[in-house]
Enzyme design. Sequence first.
Site, PDB file in Angstrom:
ATOM      1  N   ARG A 160       0.849  -1.100  -0.018  1.00 36.79           N
ATOM      2  CA  ARG A 160       0.025   0.029   0.131  1.00 36.79           C
ATOM      3  C   ARG A 160       0.966   1.129   0.095  1.00 36.79           C
ATOM      4  NH1 ARG A 160      -1.821  -3.559   3.823  1.00 36.79           N
ATOM      5  NH2 ARG A 160      -3.899  -4.468   3.432  1.00 36.79           N
ATOM      6  N   LYS A 200      -1.419  -3.444   8.185  1.00 31.79           N
ATOM      7  CA  LYS A 200      -2.632  -3.073   8.951  1.00 31.79           C
ATOM      8  C   LYS A 200      -2.436  -3.906  10.367  1.00 31.79           C
ATOM      9  CE  LYS A 200      -6.162  -1.914   5.537  1.00 31.79           C
ATOM     10  NZ  LYS A 200      -7.384  -2.247   4.844  1.00 31.79           N
ATOM     11  N   HIS A 272      -3.688   2.715  -5.336  1.00 29.81           N
ATOM     12  CA  HIS A 272      -4.039   1.161  -5.139  1.00 29.81           C
ATOM     13  C   HIS A 272      -4.021   0.393  -6.657  1.00 29.81           C
ATOM     14  CE1 HIS A 272      -5.083  -0.170  -1.068  1.00 29.81           C
ATOM     15  NE2 HIS A 272      -5.917  -1.101  -1.788  1.00 29.81           N
ATOM     16  N   ARG A 275      -1.153  -1.494  -6.771  1.00 30.98           N
ATOM     17  CA  ARG A 275      -1.318  -2.960  -5.984  1.00 30.98           C
ATOM     18  C   ARG A 275      -2.214  -3.717  -6.431  1.00 30.98           C
ATOM     19  NH1 ARG A 275      -1.173  -4.673  -0.519  1.00 30.98           N
ATOM     20  NH2 ARG A 275      -3.053  -5.296   0.468  1.00 30.98           N
ATOM     21  N   HIS A 298      -2.976  -9.702   3.278  1.00 31.60           N
ATOM     22  CA  HIS A 298      -4.310  -9.978   3.810  1.00 31.60           C
ATOM     23  C   HIS A 298      -4.605 -10.860   4.811  1.00 31.60           C
ATOM     24  CE1 HIS A 298      -5.850  -8.742  -0.755  1.00 31.60           C
ATOM     25  NE2 HIS A 298      -5.459  -7.629   0.225  1.00 31.60           N
ATOM     26  N   TYR A 307      -8.914 -11.351  -6.798  1.00 23.93           N
ATOM     27  CA  TYR A 307      -8.057 -11.259  -7.965  1.00 23.93           C
ATOM     28  C   TYR A 307      -8.247 -12.316  -9.063  1.00 23.93           C
ATOM     29  CZ  TYR A 307      -6.300  -7.476  -5.353  1.00 23.93           C
ATOM     30  OH  TYR A 307      -6.140  -6.158  -4.644  1.00 23.93           O
TER      31      TYR A 307
END
Length: 327
Positions: A160, A200, A272, A275, A298, A307
């Site tokens: 990110r 995150k 993004h 990404r 993730h 995806y």
Amino acid sequence: MPLSVEEGAERYLRHVALELGLSANSRSAYRRDLVAYGAWLAERGVPDLTRVTPETLSEYVADLASPHGTPDGEIRPPLAAASITRRLSTVRGMHRFLFEEGLLDAHAGSGVRTPKRAQRLPKALPLADIEALLQAVGGDDPVGLRDRALLELLYASGARVSEVTALDVDDLLAAPGTADAVEDPDTALGSGGFVQVTGKGSKQRIVPYGSYAGRALAAYLVRARPAMAARGAGTPALFVGPRGARLSRQSAWLVIKAAAERAELSQEVSPHTLRHSFATHLLAGGADVRTVQELLGHASVTTTQIYTQVTADTLREHYLLAHPRAK
């Protein structure tokens, strides 16, 4: 005891204003939703809120999701799933509040489900557009060297933009068997390496990058960053601005936007986008979904599997073009 929508709505709006502290704009949106709900009940001959059942609310949701004629003869299109979810949330909130206050005998919205939102597939750039985008940044000046390294690393790592701008120089790790990346970047990074990314929830992951990003990083670290960082207060940041401070996320976004304009790309490009392109191109090239999950950071493989739908479309296109009995 009967309870009109108007009275129930006013009680609920006072509650959200005084006890929840919602803004004036939010309260106005709540009021619009409840007025529309009251009008819908009146059209169906439901006199007050005590007569509303879960079936009533399910019918309300179904009606919002269906096109139907208006009094002036026009056809009203169905509401988007997000709009239906918002309206139902307001109505359920009112019913729950009135039930908890003892003004309704049952909470009619407790078993009513919101519609699923349409899943938007990520928009990945074709490889030719990626090449054009990366070629649109660069130059021998410090800012050009930094911008090329920034975009190369974004696409090479799939990180990110906030993760990349948060990197410190020490987060660059040399590939096994090479010199230390920080001490000798020109030698160590040329064949690629790894970067330690903090994602995150402060979760860290190690992501590899290839020789293109390695050479761009080496050029930036040797020929640009020392002079740029010297103008600041000695930040450890990997990417810095002309005054030596850490490059902001907003500034990185502007770098990408400017590169897309110079490359004359028809598709809108955001941080993004790189990404998404990273993940899509890896899967199209045969990478395992769980590998891509780890690289993207993730928590669930389900997030990454969106995806696979993109690459499945590509596979179908190739199949239709190549198989003699596909059509």
